[in-house]
Design an enzyme around this catalytic site. Structure first.
Site, mmCIF file in Angstrom:
data_model
loop_
_atom_site.group_PDB
_atom_site.id
_atom_site.type_symbol
_atom_site.label_atom_id
_atom_site.label_comp_id
_atom_site.label_asym_id
_atom_site.label_seq_id
_atom_site.Cartn_x
_atom_site.Cartn_y
_atom_site.Cartn_z
ATOM 1 N N GLY A 11 0.970 -1.022 0.043
ATOM 2 C CA GLY A 11 -0.011 -0.307 -0.208
ATOM 3 C C GLY A 11 0.404 1.596 -0.196
ATOM 4 O O GLY A 11 1.978 0.923 0.184
ATOM 5 N N GLN A 12 0.544 1.957 0.292
ATOM 6 C CA GLN A 12 0.835 3.277 0.082
ATOM 7 C C GLN A 12 1.805 3.899 0.568
ATOM 8 O O GLN A 12 2.649 4.194 1.017
ATOM 9 C CB GLN A 12 -0.038 4.786 -0.043
ATOM 10 C CG GLN A 12 0.408 6.155 -0.503
ATOM 11 C CD GLN A 12 -0.786 7.824 0.144
ATOM 12 O OE1 GLN A 12 -1.824 7.050 1.007
ATOM 13 N NE2 GLN A 12 -0.418 8.574 -0.410
ATOM 14 N N ASP A 34 1.244 -9.444 2.137
ATOM 15 C CA ASP A 34 0.017 -8.093 1.749
ATOM 16 C C ASP A 34 -1.564 -8.900 1.091
ATOM 17 O O ASP A 34 -0.636 -10.573 0.621
ATOM 18 C CB ASP A 34 0.823 -7.257 0.655
ATOM 19 C CG ASP A 34 -0.699 -5.872 0.358
ATOM 20 O OD1 ASP A 34 -2.066 -6.295 0.272
ATOM 21 O OD2 ASP A 34 -0.333 -4.734 0.321
ATOM 22 N N ILE A 35 -2.738 -9.050 0.993
ATOM 23 C CA ILE A 35 -3.071 -9.892 -0.326
ATOM 24 C C ILE A 35 -2.449 -9.034 -1.719
ATOM 25 O O ILE A 35 -2.860 -10.401 -2.774
ATOM 26 C CB ILE A 35 -4.662 -9.481 0.259
ATOM 27 C CG1 ILE A 35 -5.166 -8.248 0.183
ATOM 28 C CG2 ILE A 35 -4.966 -10.232 1.485
ATOM 29 C CD1 ILE A 35 -6.728 -7.931 0.137
ATOM 30 N N TYR A 143 -15.789 5.547 7.292
ATOM 31 C CA TYR A 143 -14.064 5.065 7.737
ATOM 32 C C TYR A 143 -14.151 5.463 9.331
ATOM 33 O O TYR A 143 -13.076 5.432 10.033
ATOM 34 C CB TYR A 143 -13.433 5.490 6.160
ATOM 35 C CG TYR A 143 -11.928 6.031 6.455
ATOM 36 C CD1 TYR A 143 -11.348 4.917 6.930
ATOM 37 C CD2 TYR A 143 -11.033 6.946 7.152
ATOM 38 C CE1 TYR A 143 -9.810 4.774 6.670
ATOM 39 C CE2 TYR A 143 -10.082 6.371 7.304
ATOM 40 C CZ TYR A 143 -8.853 6.416 7.081
ATOM 41 O OH TYR A 143 -7.501 6.103 6.692
HETATM 42 N N1 SER Z 1 -6.709 9.911 3.502
HETATM 43 C C1 SER Z 1 -7.520 9.293 4.314
HETATM 44 C C2 SER Z 1 -8.846 9.931 3.601
HETATM 45 O O1 SER Z 1 -8.965 10.432 2.845
HETATM 46 C C3 SER Z 1 -8.032 9.740 5.557
HETATM 47 O O2 SER Z 1 -7.246 9.146 6.763
HETATM 48 O O3 SER Z 1 -9.729 8.440 3.612
#
Ligand code: SER
Length: 317
Positions: A11-12, A34-35, A143
């Site tokens: 990931g990033q 990672d998957i 989130y």
């Molecule tokens: N960068 C993330 C998002 O935009 C926030 O933690 O989902």
């Protein structure tokens, strides 16, 4: 000697963090997982295995087999994508964290855990400017709700089972190596790619939407500093504020125009504008800076130079 497991190494954050950790702890002591397939330099510079953090049985076997002492759990569904499949995102973000916390509780070798939280834990009732460490947290996104619940669980596992879990509320993270995908702050990555590839960008946030952001190198340094700080310095067991720099789409566009004079930006806000509107504009990270070093070295101008040069180099290769 530490044996470190990084989950979400493709990931990033993971794709850059793995390389920094390998420099510090030795290539063979940092297990990237990672998957999905990770970038070549992650695979070639040390151990890489496919591992699904949702598979708690394989996870615990892996940790015991490799005598893991530290875990960085970076896998998550980001804010924009989470709104498309709320229950699935909740399940993935929460269950993966619970798997890691429970494992750290039962496996004695595991001494430390890192888990990222986010500015998304804040909501529209939070003070927007210089948002304090301790403040109102009423997030309105799936989130954000999952990150807030995660923070509570981290603190709970510390208080109840003495699990040393450390966390940062990351601002929007800007990098060119691996794209994030699905985040609200990701316009500030896409804009640089589009500036180079097409000389123009249609932004999904309004031009004055100021958000806290951070260049990846600063985020990696902060993460490692927090993880290396002596336990007695750590007073926050939920998640630490980290400020970075604050800017709006129009500010990045102006910096790009200084370097690419014909660059054009247009604005077509979508559902992510409503998410961004509930997040802070700037963050008070004085407690983090007092307890461990959370310094930011990249301002917007340096970040712009680094992003444009990095992306150009990537395409040249
Ligand atoms: N960068 C993330 C998002 O935009 C926030 O933690 O989902």
């Amino acid at each position: 000697m530490e044996k470190i497991l990084v989950i979400g190494a493709a990931g990033q954050i993971g794709s850059e963090l793995v390389l920094s950790l390998r420099k510090i702890h030795g290539s063979n002591n940092v297990f990237a997982t990672d998957i999905k397939q990770a970038p070549n330099d992650v695979i070639e510079s040390g151990p890489f295995e496919t591992l699904d953090v949702m598979d708690d049985k394989r996870l615990i076997h892996f940790v015991i087999r490799h005598k893991i002492t530290q875990i960085y759990h970076l896998a998550a569904v980001l804010s924009g994508n989470a709104e498309k499949l709320p229950l699935q995102a909740w399940h993935i973000n929460m269950q993966s964290l619970m798997n890691i916390l429970d494992l750290a509780k039962v496996v004695d070798d595991v001494k430390k855990v890192f888990w990222p939280s986010s500015i998304a834990v804040f909501g529209k009732t939070t003070p927007k400017i210089n948002t304090p460490q301790l403040t109102v947290t009423e997030p309105n996104t799936v989130y954000g709700i999952s990150k807030l619940a995660g923070e509570r669980w981290c603190e709970y596992f510390y208080n109840r089972y003495n699990v040393d879990v450390r966390s940062i509320r990351y601002p929007g993270l800007i990098s060119y190596k691996t794209e994030a995908g699905g985040g609200t702050t990701d316009y500030a990555v896409e804009i640089f790619y589009e500036a180079i590839l097409r000389g123009k960008y249609e932004c999904f946030l309004k031009k004055n939407t100021t958000l806290p952001m951070m260049f990846m190198k600063d985020a990696i340094d902060a993460t490692i500093n927090l993880m290396e700080a002596p336990a007695k310095k750590i007073s926050i067991h939920s998640s630490y504020n980290v400020g970075g720099i604050s800017f709006a789409p129009k500010d990045v566009a102006n910096e790009i125009k200084k370097r690419i004079p014909n660059f054009k930006i247009t604005y077509k806000p979508d559902f992510r504008q409503a998410i961004a509107k509930t997040w802070p504009e700037s963050i008070d990270d004085s407690l983090s800076c007092k307890e461990w070093n959370c310094n930011t070295k990249y301002n917007l101008s340096k970040l712009t130079d680094t992003m444009l040069n990095g992306i150009k180099e990537k395409f040249n290769n």
